[in-house]
Design a protein around this motif. Structure first.
Motif, PDB file in Angstrom:
ATOM      1  N   SER A 108      25.234  58.697  51.274  1.00 31.34           N
ATOM      2  CA  SER A 108      25.914  59.402  50.614  1.00 31.34           C
ATOM      3  C   SER A 108      27.574  58.615  50.481  1.00 31.34           C
ATOM      4  O   SER A 108      27.818  58.367  50.482  1.00 31.34           O
ATOM      5  CB  SER A 108      25.740  60.857  50.604  1.00 31.34           C
ATOM      6  OG  SER A 108      26.488  60.937  51.457  1.00 31.34           O
ATOM      7  N   GLY A 109      27.380  59.398  48.701  1.00 31.72           N
ATOM      8  CA  GLY A 109      28.579  58.427  48.508  1.00 31.72           C
ATOM      9  C   GLY A 109      29.801  60.577  48.859  1.00 31.72           C
ATOM     10  O   GLY A 109      29.562  61.527  48.145  1.00 31.72           O
ATOM     11  N   THR A 110      31.083  59.988  47.909  1.00 34.57           N
ATOM     12  CA  THR A 110      32.223  61.105  48.335  1.00 34.57           C
ATOM     13  C   THR A 110      31.987  62.583  47.622  1.00 34.57           C
ATOM     14  O   THR A 110      31.893  63.537  47.363  1.00 34.57           O
ATOM     15  CB  THR A 110      33.642  61.078  48.247  1.00 34.57           C
ATOM     16  OG1 THR A 110      33.613  59.771  48.728  1.00 34.57           O
ATOM     17  CG2 THR A 110      34.404  62.266  47.864  1.00 34.57           C
ATOM     18  N   GLU A 111      31.294  62.018  45.825  1.00 38.13           N
ATOM     19  CA  GLU A 111      31.206  63.270  45.009  1.00 38.13           C
ATOM     20  C   GLU A 111      29.991  64.216  45.301  1.00 38.13           C
ATOM     21  O   GLU A 111      30.213  64.794  45.382  1.00 38.13           O
ATOM     22  CB  GLU A 111      31.338  62.596  43.759  1.00 38.13           C
ATOM     23  CG  GLU A 111      29.726  61.803  43.121  1.00 38.13           C
ATOM     24  CD  GLU A 111      30.512  61.292  42.170  1.00 38.13           C
ATOM     25  OE1 GLU A 111      29.405  62.011  41.601  1.00 38.13           O
ATOM     26  OE2 GLU A 111      31.385  60.459  42.184  1.00 38.13           O
ATOM     27  N   GLU A 112      28.706  62.671  46.588  1.00 34.78           N
ATOM     28  CA  GLU A 112      27.493  63.920  46.958  1.00 34.78           C
ATOM     29  C   GLU A 112      27.950  65.395  47.387  1.00 34.78           C
ATOM     30  O   GLU A 112      27.860  66.310  47.680  1.00 34.78           O
ATOM     31  CB  GLU A 112      27.018  62.988  47.076  1.00 34.78           C
ATOM     32  CG  GLU A 112      26.330  62.495  46.184  1.00 34.78           C
ATOM     33  CD  GLU A 112      24.933  61.001  46.817  1.00 34.78           C
ATOM     34  OE1 GLU A 112      23.995  62.411  47.235  1.00 34.78           O
ATOM     35  OE2 GLU A 112      25.510  60.421  47.691  1.00 34.78           O
ATOM     36  N   VAL A 113      29.179  64.558  48.632  1.00 39.83           N
ATOM     37  CA  VAL A 113      28.916  65.909  50.395  1.00 39.83           C
ATOM     38  C   VAL A 113      30.789  67.248  48.309  1.00 39.83           C
ATOM     39  O   VAL A 113      29.935  67.930  49.052  1.00 39.83           O
ATOM     40  CB  VAL A 113      30.705  65.042  50.950  1.00 39.83           C
ATOM     41  CG1 VAL A 113      30.966  65.943  51.796  1.00 39.83           C
ATOM     42  CG2 VAL A 113      29.927  64.212  51.450  1.00 39.83           C
ATOM     43  N   TYR A 114      31.439  66.555  47.930  1.00 44.61           N
ATOM     44  CA  TYR A 114      31.542  67.512  47.047  1.00 44.61           C
ATOM     45  C   TYR A 114      30.332  68.635  46.093  1.00 44.61           C
ATOM     46  O   TYR A 114      30.673  69.649  46.551  1.00 44.61           O
ATOM     47  CB  TYR A 114      33.247  66.631  45.682  1.00 44.61           C
ATOM     48  CG  TYR A 114      33.764  66.420  45.989  1.00 44.61           C
ATOM     49  CD1 TYR A 114      34.153  66.269  47.759  1.00 44.61           C
ATOM     50  CD2 TYR A 114      34.225  65.474  45.453  1.00 44.61           C
ATOM     51  CE1 TYR A 114      35.922  65.493  47.874  1.00 44.61           C
ATOM     52  CE2 TYR A 114      35.278  64.637  45.846  1.00 44.61           C
ATOM     53  CZ  TYR A 114      36.063  64.747  47.047  1.00 44.61           C
ATOM     54  OH  TYR A 114      36.903  63.711  47.645  1.00 44.61           O
ATOM     55  N   PHE A 115      29.318  67.799  45.935  1.00 44.15           N
ATOM     56  CA  PHE A 115      28.775  68.517  44.695  1.00 44.15           C
ATOM     57  C   PHE A 115      28.021  69.714  46.304  1.00 44.15           C
ATOM     58  O   PHE A 115      28.149  70.628  45.579  1.00 44.15           O
ATOM     59  CB  PHE A 115      27.951  67.434  44.477  1.00 44.15           C
ATOM     60  CG  PHE A 115      26.119  68.807  43.641  1.00 44.15           C
ATOM     61  CD1 PHE A 115      26.947  69.550  42.635  1.00 44.15           C
ATOM     62  CD2 PHE A 115      25.496  68.633  44.700  1.00 44.15           C
ATOM     63  CE1 PHE A 115      25.241  69.962  42.563  1.00 44.15           C
ATOM     64  CE2 PHE A 115      24.590  69.352  43.875  1.00 44.15           C
ATOM     65  CZ  PHE A 115      24.616  70.490  42.699  1.00 44.15           C
ATOM     66  N   ALA A 116      27.739  69.091  46.496  1.00 42.16           N
ATOM     67  CA  ALA A 116      26.756  69.677  48.104  1.00 42.16           C
ATOM     68  C   ALA A 116      27.984  70.277  49.026  1.00 42.16           C
ATOM     69  O   ALA A 116      26.824  71.840  49.130  1.00 42.16           O
ATOM     70  CB  ALA A 116      26.172  68.517  48.892  1.00 42.16           C
ATOM     71  N   THR A 117      28.981  70.880  48.697  1.00 41.72           N
ATOM     72  CA  THR A 117      29.405  71.568  49.774  1.00 41.72           C
ATOM     73  C   THR A 117      29.800  73.040  48.921  1.00 41.72           C
ATOM     74  O   THR A 117      29.808  74.084  49.430  1.00 41.72           O
ATOM     75  CB  THR A 117      31.126  71.380  49.661  1.00 41.72           C
ATOM     76  OG1 THR A 117      31.376  69.778  50.865  1.00 41.72           O
ATOM     77  CG2 THR A 117      32.173  72.418  50.362  1.00 41.72           C
ATOM     78  N   SER A 118      29.822  72.943  47.724  1.00 42.84           N
ATOM     79  CA  SER A 118      29.870  73.979  46.397  1.00 42.84           C
ATOM     80  C   SER A 118      28.637  74.222  46.469  1.00 42.84           C
ATOM     81  O   SER A 118      28.024  75.694  46.824  1.00 42.84           O
ATOM     82  CB  SER A 118      30.922  74.099  45.218  1.00 42.84           C
ATOM     83  OG  SER A 118      31.931  73.681  45.526  1.00 42.84           O
ATOM     84  N   HIS A 119      27.620  73.667  46.455  1.00 42.72           N
ATOM     85  CA  HIS A 119      25.908  73.489  46.142  1.00 42.72           C
ATOM     86  C   HIS A 119      25.875  74.955  47.084  1.00 42.72           C
ATOM     87  O   HIS A 119      24.263  75.568  46.621  1.00 42.72           O
ATOM     88  CB  HIS A 119      25.358  72.444  45.561  1.00 42.72           C
ATOM     89  CG  HIS A 119      23.800  73.058  45.337  1.00 42.72           C
ATOM     90  ND1 HIS A 119      22.845  73.405  43.914  1.00 42.72           N
ATOM     91  CD2 HIS A 119      23.015  72.410  46.522  1.00 42.72           C
ATOM     92  CE1 HIS A 119      21.828  73.239  44.421  1.00 42.72           C
ATOM     93  NE2 HIS A 119      21.948  72.816  45.459  1.00 42.72           N
ATOM     94  N   TYR A 120      25.241  74.098  48.875  1.00 41.95           N
ATOM     95  CA  TYR A 120      25.456  74.715  49.607  1.00 41.95           C
ATOM     96  C   TYR A 120      26.007  76.291  49.894  1.00 41.95           C
ATOM     97  O   TYR A 120      26.039  76.566  51.342  1.00 41.95           O
ATOM     98  CB  TYR A 120      25.440  73.947  50.649  1.00 41.95           C
ATOM     99  CG  TYR A 120      23.791  73.034  50.432  1.00 41.95           C
ATOM    100  CD1 TYR A 120      22.226  73.409  50.115  1.00 41.95           C
ATOM    101  CD2 TYR A 120      23.719  71.400  50.448  1.00 41.95           C
ATOM    102  CE1 TYR A 120      21.120  72.227  49.369  1.00 41.95           C
ATOM    103  CE2 TYR A 120      23.396  70.913  49.550  1.00 41.95           C
ATOM    104  CZ  TYR A 120      21.678  71.040  50.115  1.00 41.95           C
ATOM    105  OH  TYR A 120      20.580  70.345  49.618  1.00 41.95           O
ATOM    106  N   GLN A 121      27.183  76.015  49.122  1.00 41.59           N
ATOM    107  CA  GLN A 121      28.120  77.140  50.063  1.00 41.59           C
ATOM    108  C   GLN A 121      28.707  77.264  51.186  1.00 41.59           C
ATOM    109  O   GLN A 121      28.571  78.898  51.914  1.00 41.59           O
ATOM    110  CB  GLN A 121      27.827  78.543  49.442  1.00 41.59           C
ATOM    111  CG  GLN A 121      27.562  78.673  47.816  1.00 41.59           C
ATOM    112  CD  GLN A 121      26.823  80.587  47.567  1.00 41.59           C
ATOM    113  OE1 GLN A 121      25.225  81.006  48.177  1.00 41.59           O
ATOM    114  NE2 GLN A 121      27.223  82.076  46.974  1.00 41.59           N
TER     115      GLN A 121
END
Length: 495
Positions: A108-121
């Protein structure tokens, strides 16, 4: 797709104190086998998880409602480099041994980690990547809850100290590992930034640099097609390949732009797009194959957002400011300047509630993307803007370039004096001209019709120079030569 999994890394049983010198101002970056390896990655993962867990339990005990909604888990992803999967597995082992659950996003790319961190709380997130660095490098980018950055003075130093000491606490339980490689929620969120009904026929060249961008580009192309958007895509260096057969994906290097430029011209494309390895930066080429400096892209996107959201705040960095400030003023926005660097930009955006923030380095930040940077959102916004205005990219930015020409970022290695001495000396050199001075980020001197910013790099042993003028290319050339000659006399060698 969600499956349970196990990590392949087996940690040591004893942890003697060591020095880990791969920690930088904003992230962790090092040479493989020299200052970064699997054992160090394990220590970092375990220290990161232990510290976030301690903060989480302390906050819940203190009835912090914001933290109480979080899950005791950490998201992790990795880029396509051959060393990334092994480093990720070691990092996962450290997190699990700290008693924290792990959500593995796969490649994955870095922004996917950014998204998932918030999305999955989640409590935090890690991307294993060296971005645009040479092939013998790798690293880790870390965020805490709500995808907030972690910097040297806000937790990174604490993580480093614990990782070095090896004084980890023992947990009664090990964390679990879950593989979640479904990108659909992330893709759907990115697509909310544009109205596909407004898109007109456009031909794009997208150069993924054999990095991690290819699979995401494919999914976005699929979404555009499903929406009936008349967008044609020419894919270049598209397949992820950790050996980087076409060179390290770093469009900041002029030689690396040639393939994209040629493809734009050969295919008579409307726009060229290129990414770095973890695609958190987006680089643009106009229909003539001309590379568009990041500062002008900031102005263009600021205009796009202010057209949609009048009177909003726009955050920008102090390296090149004339055009951005003019655009914000013309479109009745609120200009908010910030020190360069993602942790500073993101905090200033949160403090001001800014809808958008941009750096000339091609990092673009969005309030509705958890105040994080994305390399995919900018090109989507650009094709929407091209469609709405019926203008070419060169037409959109040519006025900016003419009104506020700039040198582009010039980098120098110091051979005689260190950066503070150079910066102090150049301030003395120009003091008799009574410029307006700012020390927000390095040294900025504004002489009215021209200005420059000189600052030490936060990530490399370089000093960086940017010069701009108000519509006077001749003055720009004269002052650029003058400052470069002065720097050469101080032992600064072009990098």
């Amino acid at each position: 797709m969600s499956t349970s999994a196990t990590t392949s890394y087996q940690p040591a049983t004893e942890f003697n104190p060591i020095i880990i010198d791969s920690f930088k101002a904003y992230d962790i970056r090092g040479v493989l086998g020299v200052n970064l390896n699997e054992d160090i990655a394990y220590r970092i993962g375990r220290a990161f998880a232990q510290i976030l867990s301690q903060r989480y339990h302390a906050s819940v005990k203190a009835h912090d409602n914001d933290m109480a909604t979080l899950k005791p888990a950490i998201v992790i992803g990795s880029d396509i480099r051959h060393s990334s999967e092994q480093l990720k597995q070691a990092t996962i082992a450290g997190i699990i041994d700290a008693g924290i659950d792990v959500i593995d996003l796969g490649m994955s790319g870095t922004e996917e980690v950014y998204f998932a961190t918030s999305h999955y709380q989640a409590l935090g997130g890690i991307e294993v990547t060296a971005s645009h660095n040479p092939i013998n490098y790798n690293g880790l980018k870390l965020v805490k809850e709500h995808s907030k950055p972690i910097s040297a003075d806000d937790g990174l130093a604490e993580i480093q100290a614990l990782a070095e000491s090896g004084q980890f606490t023992t947990k009664n339980r090990s964390g679990t590992l879950q593989l979640l490689i479904d990108k659909s929620a992330y893709i759907d969120h990115v697509m909310t930034f544009i109205d596909t009904d407004k898109l007109k026929p456009l031909k794009l060249v997208i150069n993924s640099g054999n990095g991690s961008a290819g699979p995401v580009v494919d999914l976005l192309i699929e979404k555009l097609a499903q929406a009936g958007a008349p967008i044609e895509i020419i894919k270049l260096h598209h397949t992820p390949d950790g050996s980087f057969p076409n060179g390290i994906p770093n469009p900041m290097i002029e030689a690396n732009r040639v393939a994209t430029q040629h493809a734009v011209l050969e295919n008579k494309a409307d726009l060229g797009i290129a990414f770095d390895g973890d695609f958190d930066r987006c680089f643009m080429f106009d229909e003539h194959g001309e590379f568009i400096d990041g500062s002008y892209v900031v102005g263009m996107l600021a205009q796009a957002f202010l057209n949609k959201y009048p009177n909003e705040s726009i955050v920008y960095d102090p390296r090149v400011i004339y055009n951005t400030e003019a655009v914000i003023k013309e479109h009745d926005g609120k200009a908010v300047i910030s020190k360069s660097g993602h942790s500073f930009i993101k905090q200033v955006m949160r403090d001001s509630g800014a809808v958008y923030g941009g750096e000339m380095s091609a990092h673009h930040y969005f309030r509705d993307f958890f105040y994080c940077d994305s390399g995919m959102i900018p090109w989507l916004l650009t094709i929407e803007l091209l469609s709405i205005t019926s203008k070419t990219l060169s037409e959109l930015v040519s006025g900016y370039i003419k009104a506020y020409p700039s040198s582009g970022e010039l980098n120098f290695r110091l051979t005689t004096h260190d950066a503070p001495i150079i910066i102090s000396a150049i301030e003395d050199k120009f003091s008799s001209e009574n410029p307006t001075k700012s020390m927000l980020d390095g040294l900025s001197l504004n002489f009215g019709e021209w200005r420059f910013n000189l600052r030490a790099s936060n990530t490399e042993p370089l000093i960086r120079l940017n010069i701009e003028s108000r519509g006077d290319k001749e003055l720009l050339a004269i002052k650029t030569q003058e400052v470069q000659q002065w720097l050469a006399a101080q032992g600064a060698v072009p990098a």
